[in-house]
Design an enzyme around this catalytic site. Structure first.
Site, PDB file in Angstrom:
ATOM      1  N   GLY A  10      -9.643  -4.177   5.758  1.00  0.00           N
ATOM      2  CA  GLY A  10      -9.261  -3.229   4.699  1.00  0.00           C
ATOM      3  C   GLY A  10      -9.740  -3.691   3.326  1.00  0.00           C
ATOM      4  O   GLY A  10     -10.298  -4.784   3.184  1.00  0.00           O
ATOM      5  N   ALA A  11      -9.502  -2.845   2.334  1.00  0.00           N
ATOM      6  CA  ALA A  11     -10.008  -3.111   0.988  1.00  0.00           C
ATOM      7  C   ALA A  11      -9.396  -4.385   0.386  1.00  0.00           C
ATOM      8  O   ALA A  11     -10.123  -5.242  -0.139  1.00  0.00           O
ATOM      9  CB  ALA A  11      -9.726  -1.909   0.093  1.00  0.00           C
ATOM     10  N   GLY A  13      -7.827  -6.920   1.925  1.00  0.00           N
ATOM     11  CA  GLY A  13      -8.212  -8.093   2.712  1.00  0.00           C
ATOM     12  C   GLY A  13      -9.626  -8.540   2.364  1.00  0.00           C
ATOM     13  O   GLY A  13      -9.902  -9.734   2.195  1.00  0.00           O
ATOM     14  N   ASN A  98       2.120  -2.095   1.736  1.00  0.00           N
ATOM     15  CA  ASN A  98       2.959  -1.128   1.018  1.00  0.00           C
ATOM     16  C   ASN A  98       4.157  -0.800   1.883  1.00  0.00           C
ATOM     17  O   ASN A  98       4.061  -0.807   3.117  1.00  0.00           O
ATOM     18  CB  ASN A  98       2.186   0.184   0.816  1.00  0.00           C
ATOM     19  CG  ASN A  98       1.441   0.229  -0.501  1.00  0.00           C
ATOM     20  OD1 ASN A  98       1.682  -0.573  -1.400  1.00  0.00           O
ATOM     21  ND2 ASN A  98       0.537   1.190  -0.617  1.00  0.00           N
ATOM     22  N   LYS A 197       8.284  -2.232  -5.922  1.00  0.00           N
ATOM     23  CA  LYS A 197       7.031  -1.590  -5.502  1.00  0.00           C
ATOM     24  C   LYS A 197       7.350  -0.356  -4.653  1.00  0.00           C
ATOM     25  O   LYS A 197       6.681   0.679  -4.752  1.00  0.00           O
ATOM     26  CB  LYS A 197       6.190  -2.599  -4.709  1.00  0.00           C
ATOM     27  CG  LYS A 197       4.836  -2.088  -4.224  1.00  0.00           C
ATOM     28  CD  LYS A 197       3.807  -2.112  -5.321  1.00  0.00           C
ATOM     29  CE  LYS A 197       2.483  -1.430  -4.993  1.00  0.00           C
ATOM     30  NZ  LYS A 197       1.725  -1.975  -3.916  1.00  0.00           N
ATOM     31  N   ASN A 201       5.872   3.429  -5.108  1.00  0.00           N
ATOM     32  CA  ASN A 201       5.195   4.147  -4.024  1.00  0.00           C
ATOM     33  C   ASN A 201       5.957   5.406  -3.611  1.00  0.00           C
ATOM     34  O   ASN A 201       5.345   6.408  -3.233  1.00  0.00           O
ATOM     35  CB  ASN A 201       5.019   3.237  -2.799  1.00  0.00           C
ATOM     36  CG  ASN A 201       4.004   2.139  -3.026  1.00  0.00           C
ATOM     37  OD1 ASN A 201       4.239   0.979  -2.713  1.00  0.00           O
ATOM     38  ND2 ASN A 201       2.859   2.469  -3.579  1.00  0.00           N
ATOM     39  N   ASN A 205       3.074   8.037  -4.348  1.00  0.00           N
ATOM     40  CA  ASN A 205       2.268   8.291  -3.148  1.00  0.00           C
ATOM     41  C   ASN A 205       2.463   9.690  -2.556  1.00  0.00           C
ATOM     42  O   ASN A 205       1.479  10.411  -2.370  1.00  0.00           O
ATOM     43  CB  ASN A 205       2.506   7.184  -2.112  1.00  0.00           C
ATOM     44  CG  ASN A 205       1.961   5.843  -2.612  1.00  0.00           C
ATOM     45  OD1 ASN A 205       1.905   5.608  -3.808  1.00  0.00           O
ATOM     46  ND2 ASN A 205       1.555   4.978  -1.723  1.00  0.00           N
ATOM     47  N   ASN A 215      -3.268   9.555  -9.927  1.00  0.00           N
ATOM     48  CA  ASN A 215      -1.958   8.993 -10.288  1.00  0.00           C
ATOM     49  C   ASN A 215      -1.459   9.447 -11.664  1.00  0.00           C
ATOM     50  O   ASN A 215      -0.266   9.638 -11.871  1.00  0.00           O
ATOM     51  CB  ASN A 215      -2.020   7.468 -10.263  1.00  0.00           C
ATOM     52  CG  ASN A 215      -2.179   6.922  -8.855  1.00  0.00           C
ATOM     53  OD1 ASN A 215      -2.201   7.683  -7.890  1.00  0.00           O
ATOM     54  ND2 ASN A 215      -2.301   5.615  -8.724  1.00  0.00           N
TER      55      ASN A 215
HETATM   56  O1  PAF Z   1      -0.377   2.769  -2.782  1.00  0.00           O
HETATM   57  C1  PAF Z   1      -0.989   2.782  -3.860  1.00  0.00           C
HETATM   58  O2  PAF Z   1      -1.936   3.546  -4.079  1.00  0.00           O
HETATM   59  C2  PAF Z   1      -0.588   1.783  -4.929  1.00  0.00           C
HETATM   60  O3  PAF Z   1       0.441   0.976  -4.413  1.00  0.00           O
HETATM   61  C3  PAF Z   1      -0.173   2.408  -6.282  1.00  0.00           C
HETATM   62  C4  PAF Z   1       0.577   1.381  -7.081  1.00  0.00           C
HETATM   63  C5  PAF Z   1       0.672   3.650  -6.101  1.00  0.00           C
HETATM   64  C6  PAF Z   1      -1.379   2.704  -7.110  1.00  0.00           C
HETATM   65  O4  PAF Z   1      -2.233   3.667  -6.597  1.00  0.00           O
END
Ligand code: PAF
Length: 313
Positions: A10-11, A13, A98, A197, A201, A205, A215
């Site tokens: 993944g990005a 990693g 996440n 966090k 999210n 998200n 965002n």
């Molecule tokens: O999941 C994501 O994209 C990131 O954790 C966040 C902080 C929302 C930024 O895009």
């Protein structure tokens, strides 16, 4: 120094791999699919670095090694099961994803006494397919990684120096990660950092995924009611789980992250755009699950889970 073993292609990693290579930390990558493993990474200044070939299968790890799993939380169980036979020396395992639920999975498979660290990062990175067909990772924003040990209870060492005295293996693993991709900041209350966090999210998200927006648009007044409702429900659940939050501070932090990452498309937006499974169960779904256990009504988070799951992937 031991070696850093990075699971998945993944990005984030790959960003760890590229940065480890630059900073002289020995590492290996183990993607699930060798074909989609990025071959190089591009830094913010446009320079790139070619990555050494990835490994197709796990190898026995030494105690001084570090195994980091920057995966989606739903990929964690299969990855840990695959690695389990190679962890007999009990090298440090680092979870980096996440949402929530990874700790429970790791404890179930590794046992409660396993040397384990939890981490969350705000570095931005994107996996890109070039017109040549090459897959690479683009570093999109400098961030920081927060890391800590979940299992000290009331006796949690408050500083990295204190951690070195009581758990040198974990402190050495943190030092290795900090050399590989700085800054890595020790958090004595890592669960609070992970819940913080989670709150970010839980707002950004699903709303960016459902409305197909970057965002920054989360700060628009049309989302004020949803933002407030998600933050209120999150705060009630977090407080009931023993974590101190207040809804106003949670909301303020969400807005500041939405602004700081304004040009980005969230990971859930990207998952939906590319027809991939989302992390909704580990994010808003986790809030709903905890709310059920505590007898709290969370209609906004419940609806968001349903709406994201109803999206055609
Ligand atoms: O999941 C994501 O994209 C990131 O954790 C966040 C902080 C929302 C930024 O895009």
């Amino acid at each position: 120094m031991g070696k850093l073993h990075i699971v998945g292609g993944g990005a984030i990693g790959t960003l760890f791999a590229a940065s480890a290579q630059t900073n002289g930390v020995p590492y290996d990558c183990y993607p699930r699919d060798m074909k989609t493993m990025p071959s190089y990474a591009q830094w913010l200044d446009g320079q790139s670095i070619g990555l050494k070939p990835a490994k197709p299968t796990p190898v026995e790890l030494a105690k001084t090694d570090v195994l980091i799993l920057p995966l989606k939380v739903y990929q964690l169980k299969a990855a840990l099961l695959q690695w389990l036979p190679y962890l007999t020396q009990q090298p440090t395992v680092v979870l980096l994803h996440n949402g929530m639920g990874g700790l429970e999975t790791a404890k179930e498979l590794l046992g409660c006494d396993y040397p384990l660290l939890l981490a969350t990062t705000s570095h931005g990175a994107l996996k890109v397919k070039a017109s040549t067909g090459d897959v690479y990772v683009q570093y999109t924003g400098v961030g920081a990684t927060q890391i800590g040990a979940p299992d000290f209870g009331t006796g949690t060492p408050q500083t990295l120096t204190a951690l070195s005295a009581s758990a040198p293996q974990l402190a050495n693993a943190i030092a290795m990660l900090d050399t590989a991709l700085p800054p890595v900041q020790y958090q004595d209350d890592i669960l609070k950092a992970l819940w913080t966090k989670l709150s970010v999210n839980a707002v950004i998200n699903p709303l960016t995924a459902l409305h197909n927006i970057q965002n920054k648009y989360i700060a628009d007044t049309e989302f004020e009611q949803s933002r407030n409702a998600i933050c209120d429900e999150f705060t009630q659940v977090a407080n009931a789980c023993g974590l101190e939050f207040d809804a106003q501070t949670v909301h303020k932090n969400v807005l500041s992250v939405a602004k700081a990452t304004g040009e980005n498309f969230s990971s859930m937006h990207q998952d939906v755009a590319h027809g991939r499974q989302t992390e909704i169960d580990a994010i808003n779904g986790y809030i709903v699950e905890m709310a059920k256990k505590k007898g709290i009504h969370v209609p906004t988070n419940t609806l968001l889970v349903e709406r994201v799951k109803a999206l055609k992937l």
